[in-house]
Structure formats: C-alpha cells, structure tokens
Design a protein around this motif. Structure first.
Motif, PDB file in Angstrom:
ATOM      1  N   GLU A 116      -3.314  79.732 -18.198  1.00  0.00           N
ATOM      2  CA  GLU A 116      -2.269  79.541 -17.181  1.00  0.00           C
ATOM      3  C   GLU A 116      -2.192  80.711 -16.205  1.00  0.00           C
ATOM      4  OE1 GLU A 116       1.570  78.060 -18.323  1.00  0.00           O
ATOM      5  OE2 GLU A 116       0.784  77.005 -20.055  1.00  0.00           O
ATOM      6  N   ARG A 142       9.558  92.965 -23.883  1.00  0.00           N
ATOM      7  CA  ARG A 142       9.800  91.640 -24.479  1.00  0.00           C
ATOM      8  C   ARG A 142       8.464  90.942 -24.681  1.00  0.00           C
ATOM      9  NH1 ARG A 142       8.373  86.048 -23.141  1.00  0.00           N
ATOM     10  NH2 ARG A 142       9.411  84.894 -24.775  1.00  0.00           N
ATOM     11  N   GLN A 177       2.863  73.782 -16.935  1.00  0.00           N
ATOM     12  CA  GLN A 177       2.900  72.763 -18.004  1.00  0.00           C
ATOM     13  C   GLN A 177       3.470  71.448 -17.461  1.00  0.00           C
ATOM     14  OE1 GLN A 177       4.792  74.315 -21.561  1.00  0.00           O
ATOM     15  NE2 GLN A 177       3.232  75.893 -21.844  1.00  0.00           N
ATOM     16  N   MET A 181       6.562  87.292 -26.673  1.00  0.00           N
ATOM     17  CA  MET A 181       6.774  86.036 -27.390  1.00  0.00           C
ATOM     18  C   MET A 181       6.869  86.392 -28.879  1.00  0.00           C
ATOM     19  SD  MET A 181       4.311  83.452 -25.209  1.00  0.00           S
ATOM     20  CE  MET A 181       3.008  84.622 -24.830  1.00  0.00           C
ATOM     21  N   SER A 232       2.251  77.288 -27.247  1.00  0.00           N
ATOM     22  CA  SER A 232       1.432  78.435 -26.844  1.00  0.00           C
ATOM     23  C   SER A 232       1.189  79.362 -28.030  1.00  0.00           C
ATOM     24  CB  SER A 232       2.123  79.198 -25.711  1.00  0.00           C
ATOM     25  OG  SER A 232       2.200  78.354 -24.583  1.00  0.00           O
ATOM     26  N   PHE A 285       3.297  82.640 -11.847  1.00  0.00           N
ATOM     27  CA  PHE A 285       4.097  81.447 -11.536  1.00  0.00           C
ATOM     28  C   PHE A 285       5.399  81.455 -12.340  1.00  0.00           C
ATOM     29  CE2 PHE A 285       2.349  79.830 -15.465  1.00  0.00           C
ATOM     30  CZ  PHE A 285       3.363  79.012 -15.952  1.00  0.00           C
ATOM     31  N   ALA A 286       5.328  81.938 -13.594  1.00  0.00           N
ATOM     32  CA  ALA A 286       6.511  81.960 -14.470  1.00  0.00           C
ATOM     33  C   ALA A 286       7.473  83.077 -14.035  1.00  0.00           C
ATOM     34  CB  ALA A 286       6.078  82.169 -15.918  1.00  0.00           C
ATOM     35  N   ASN A 288       4.237  87.993 -18.294  1.00  0.00           N
ATOM     36  CA  ASN A 288       4.016  86.564 -18.093  1.00  0.00           C
ATOM     37  C   ASN A 288       3.125  86.339 -16.882  1.00  0.00           C
ATOM     38  OD1 ASN A 288       5.064  84.233 -19.612  1.00  0.00           O
ATOM     39  ND2 ASN A 288       6.984  85.372 -19.620  1.00  0.00           N
ATOM     40  N   PRO A 289       2.562  85.127 -16.728  1.00  0.00           N
ATOM     41  CA  PRO A 289       1.814  84.853 -15.502  1.00  0.00           C
ATOM     42  C   PRO A 289       2.745  84.783 -14.285  1.00  0.00           C
ATOM     43  CG  PRO A 289       1.635  83.001 -17.047  1.00  0.00           C
ATOM     44  CD  PRO A 289       2.508  84.018 -17.684  1.00  0.00           C
ATOM     45  N   GLU A 314       7.226  73.794 -22.853  1.00  0.00           N
ATOM     46  CA  GLU A 314       7.830  75.117 -23.096  1.00  0.00           C
ATOM     47  C   GLU A 314       8.249  75.755 -21.788  1.00  0.00           C
ATOM     48  OE1 GLU A 314       4.036  76.541 -24.674  1.00  0.00           O
ATOM     49  OE2 GLU A 314       5.174  77.256 -26.386  1.00  0.00           O
ATOM     50  N   GLU A 315       8.061  75.042 -20.696  1.00  0.00           N
ATOM     51  CA  GLU A 315       8.363  75.593 -19.371  1.00  0.00           C
ATOM     52  C   GLU A 315       9.230  74.606 -18.593  1.00  0.00           C
ATOM     53  OE1 GLU A 315       4.431  76.295 -17.785  1.00  0.00           O
ATOM     54  OE2 GLU A 315       4.002  77.835 -19.293  1.00  0.00           O
ATOM     55  N   TYR A 373      12.013  82.606 -24.691  1.00  0.00           N
ATOM     56  CA  TYR A 373      11.798  82.584 -23.226  1.00  0.00           C
ATOM     57  C   TYR A 373      13.130  82.495 -22.473  1.00  0.00           C
ATOM     58  CZ  TYR A 373       8.911  81.034 -19.157  1.00  0.00           C
ATOM     59  OH  TYR A 373       8.239  80.906 -17.964  1.00  0.00           O
ATOM     60  N   HIS A 403       3.630  81.881 -29.499  1.00  0.00           N
ATOM     61  CA  HIS A 403       4.775  81.479 -30.309  1.00  0.00           C
ATOM     62  C   HIS A 403       4.357  80.846 -31.637  1.00  0.00           C
ATOM     63  CE1 HIS A 403       7.923  82.296 -27.396  1.00  0.00           C
ATOM     64  NE2 HIS A 403       7.238  81.684 -26.461  1.00  0.00           N
ATOM     65  N   SER A 437      10.250  77.163 -28.170  1.00  0.00           N
ATOM     66  CA  SER A 437       8.866  76.709 -28.385  1.00  0.00           C
ATOM     67  C   SER A 437       8.638  76.353 -29.853  1.00  0.00           C
ATOM     68  CB  SER A 437       7.883  77.809 -27.997  1.00  0.00           C
ATOM     69  OG  SER A 437       8.001  78.091 -26.648  1.00  0.00           O
ATOM     70  N   PHE A 450      -2.851  84.245 -20.079  1.00  0.00           N
ATOM     71  CA  PHE A 450      -1.906  83.405 -20.830  1.00  0.00           C
ATOM     72  C   PHE A 450      -2.638  82.134 -21.259  1.00  0.00           C
ATOM     73  CE2 PHE A 450       1.254  80.278 -21.734  1.00  0.00           C
ATOM     74  CZ  PHE A 450       2.290  80.985 -22.311  1.00  0.00           C
TER      75      PHE A 450
HETATM   76  O1  6CS Z   1       7.002  83.874 -22.282  1.00  0.00           O
HETATM   77  C1  6CS Z   1       7.164  82.790 -22.814  1.00  0.00           C
HETATM   78  O2  6CS Z   1       7.810  82.666 -23.855  1.00  0.00           O
HETATM   79  C2  6CS Z   1       6.616  81.552 -22.136  1.00  0.00           C
HETATM   80  N1  6CS Z   1       5.777  81.842 -21.031  1.00  0.00           N
HETATM   81  C3  6CS Z   1       5.152  80.872 -20.426  1.00  0.00           C
HETATM   82  C4  6CS Z   1       4.431  81.121 -19.156  1.00  0.00           C
HETATM   83  N2  6CS Z   1       5.065  79.660 -20.944  1.00  0.00           N
HETATM   84  C5  6CS Z   1       5.699  79.233 -22.196  1.00  0.00           C
HETATM   85  C6  6CS Z   1       6.173  80.445 -23.010  1.00  0.00           C
HETATM   86  O3  6CS Z   1       7.158  80.061 -23.890  1.00  0.00           O
END
Ligand code: 6CS
Length: 343
Positions: free
Chosen positions: A148, A171, A40, A173, A90, A214-215, A211-212, A33-34, A194, A93, A72, A236
């Motif tokens: 995560e 926003r 991931q 998921m 995740s 890193f993302a 989000n975390p 999903e990333e 995403y 989703h 996802s 997360f």
């Molecule tokens: O925000 C999201 O939709 C996504 N965020 C992360 C960190 N992983 C997968 C997910 O789809």
C-alpha cells in the motif's frame, strides 16, 4: 466471543452497512481496516464491481469501512468465525494470531523497488504455497497480498539517526514484532489501534506514528505532527482473507471467480495506491506548509538499517519456525531485484 466482538457480530447480522442487498441476491460481507476513500476501499469497490458484473448480480458485496465493526483484530476474528466472508488483515495486526507473518514487520527486508515488492507479495509461492498454510491453521484463507506504499514517520521531533529516537514514543500496530523492530531502532514503541492514533498524537500520548502517505492524509495525522520523515525502512503490506470454512465450502466456480479477480486486481491496486500516495503528498504539502518533509540520505538510512539487524534475530527467537521463511524471502527479494532492479 468478547463483548466488543459480540456487538460487531450483531451489527453485521442487523446489516449496519448503508447499501441494501437486492432481493434474491447472495450477500458477501467485506470488512476494511481503513476508511472510505482509502486504498483498501478502492480494492473492495473494484472487487465488488467485478463480482457483481460476472455473476449478473446474483452475488452482491457489502463493504464495511473501518469504524463500523471494530479493530483490525476484531475483523480477523469475525472472518475466521464465519460472521464475515471477507476482510483485510494487515500483518502489522496479525502477529499474535499468525506469528510467522511478522516477518513483514522487519525493517529493510523488502526492496526499495516497489515493483519487486508487488511481484513478491502478489505471486510468490513462498506465500501462496507456504505461509498460506499458517493462515489455514487459524481458520483463514489467504486470498491476496499487496503493498500500500512506503511507510513514513510523522513525528514531533526531527529523527535523523537512531540516537534521535531515544525516549521517543512511536505508535505501532499491535504485532509484538513491531515492538522489537522499533526497539532495535532505538525508540520506545507504543502499540495502539488505528482509530486512537490521531487523538494520541494530539494529546501527546505518543510522539509519532508510521503509515503510508495516503493514510497520513485521510486520517489527518499530518495535522498533529511537525515532521514527515522518509527513511525507506518499510513497505506497508496487507492481506485479504476469507473464512476458511466459508471459502473451502464454496462451489469451484465461485472459488475460481475470487482467485481470478484477485489476480486481475494486482496491477489495478498497485497503480491506484501509487497514484493516491503521490496525489495526497501534494494535498499534505498544500494544507500544511509548516510541516517539515525530510528525506533521509543514504548514509542516514544505512545507520537505521544497521541498527535494524538485531530485530531479525529477535524474529527468529520469537518465531523459530519462521527462520526458513525469512531466509526464503531475503533470497526472493534478491532474485527479483536482479530481474527488476534494486531501486
Ligand atoms: O496503522 C494502522 O493500524 C493501519 N494502517 C493502514 C494504512 N491500514 C490499516 C491499518 O490498520
């Protein structure tokens, strides 16, 4: 199968992934999903390396990063339908498919101590001998769960108390429970895939996302935000799933191989994500000196935590069969905090 899913299934059949499968090797397809370079991706790369090493190359893993096969939800459907062998799914989703799993969308449920969350997600019987049945019912085998990193808000306005969220389009998921959880905090939640978040922020369709770190770095969300706010509300969480028919039809030694590797990877991925989140915070600071990074005080966090409590009632109303799961998880967090510390 809808049109988009049909295109994704055809892409898998045609082998859109760049890596070639060695002649004679069995191929397992693993969708993320990333994007490449994500947590991931780190997990899947190491999983692939170990599977290939331990089967002397008889099995090879093809990794499909986000963007190649769909949202996802599409990946989950492809795994349940046997088009893919393995996928990340995740909880944020998964809510429409497995309502119980939305317990992980509740704020201030998991611990402020990431070690507690790691132990709970990686090993708890509540998940692997309880929640896993709900996955099986929809054709998915739960392989592993791990954290995560802390979810951080990036916003176009300073948020320090629930009233600041008034009229704020956050926003989320797509799980329905996330909508209830952000409504409880006072925001106007806007579920969105995403891949649409960056342009959503840029075009002003949303006022923020969560989000975390890193993302936030790899997806560039900080570039189109004014604030990055740490409120300690949520870790997360993610799951790795396989299609049940596929997994349950594997010979015992291959099932054991997967189970063994997932147990070994719990420490690996925990350390990797901690390091990635720490390093990328520095990248964000360096790239965007004007971004205001705000740590909410414990009093400010307490106000959000108090506001979040009504979402627990909403969860039980939405998923009556999840009431025991919620109670068991709260008790498990308490037990693990007594062992590892609360923060
Ligand atoms: O925000 C999201 O939709 C996504 N965020 C992360 C960190 N992983 C997968 C997910 O789809």
């Amino acid at each position: 199968m809808n049109g988009r899913l049909l295109i994704a299934a055809s892409a898998v059949a045609l082998g859109v992934a760049v890596t070639a499968v060695p002649a004679g090797a069995e191929e397992w397809r693993f969708a993320l999903e990333e994007i490449e370079g994500s947590v991931q991706d780190m997990y899947a790369q190491e999983f692939a390396r170990l599977v290939e090493e331990r089967t002397n190359g008889d099995i090879t893993i093809t990794i499909y990063p986000y963007g190649q096969l769909g949202t996802s939800g599409d990946l989950t459907e492809l795994a349940a339908g046997g088009v893919l062998e393995l996928a990340f799914a995740s909880p944020g989703h998964l809510g429409t498919l497995i309502p119980e799993v939305q317990v992980f969308s509740l704020h201030y449920l998991l611990s402020e101590n990431p070690e507690v969350n790691k132990a709970l997600l990686g090993e708890s019987e509540i998940l692997y001998e309880g929640l896993s049945d709900d996955f099986e019912e929809v054709g998915l085998h739960l392989i592993t769960m791990f954290p995560e990193g802390e979810m951080v808000w990036t916003t176009n306005r300073l948020i320090q108390e629930p009233a600041d969220f008034d009229g704020f389009r956050m926003r989320t998921m797509v799980s329905p429970m996330l909508v209830a959880a952000y409504e409880a905090l006072g925001a106007s939640p806007t579920p969105m895939p995403y891949g649409e978040v960056y342009s959503g922020l840029q075009l002003g369709q949303i006022d923020g996302q969560v989000n975390p770190i890193f993302a936030i770095e790899e997806m560039g969300f900080y570039e189109v935000s004014d604030y990055m706010i740490f409120a300690g509300q949520q870790e997360f969480t993610t799951t790795v799933v396989a299609g049940s028919d596929w997994f349950n039809g594997l010979p015992q030694d291959q099932q054991d191989l997967i189970t063994g590797i997932q147990a070994e990877l719990l420490d690996y991925i925990y350390d990797q994500q901690q390091q990635m989140n720490a390093e990328r915070l520095e990248v964000i600071r360096a790239n965007s000196p004007d971004l205001e990074i705000v740590e909410l005080t414990s009093e400010q966090r307490a106000a959000f935590e108090q506001a979040s409590q009504v979402a627990r009632d909403a969860y039980v109303e939405m998923v009556p069969e999840g009431q025991d799961l919620l109670a068991s998880l709260l008790a498990e967090v308490e037990r693990l905090e007594a062992e590892h510390g609360a923060n």
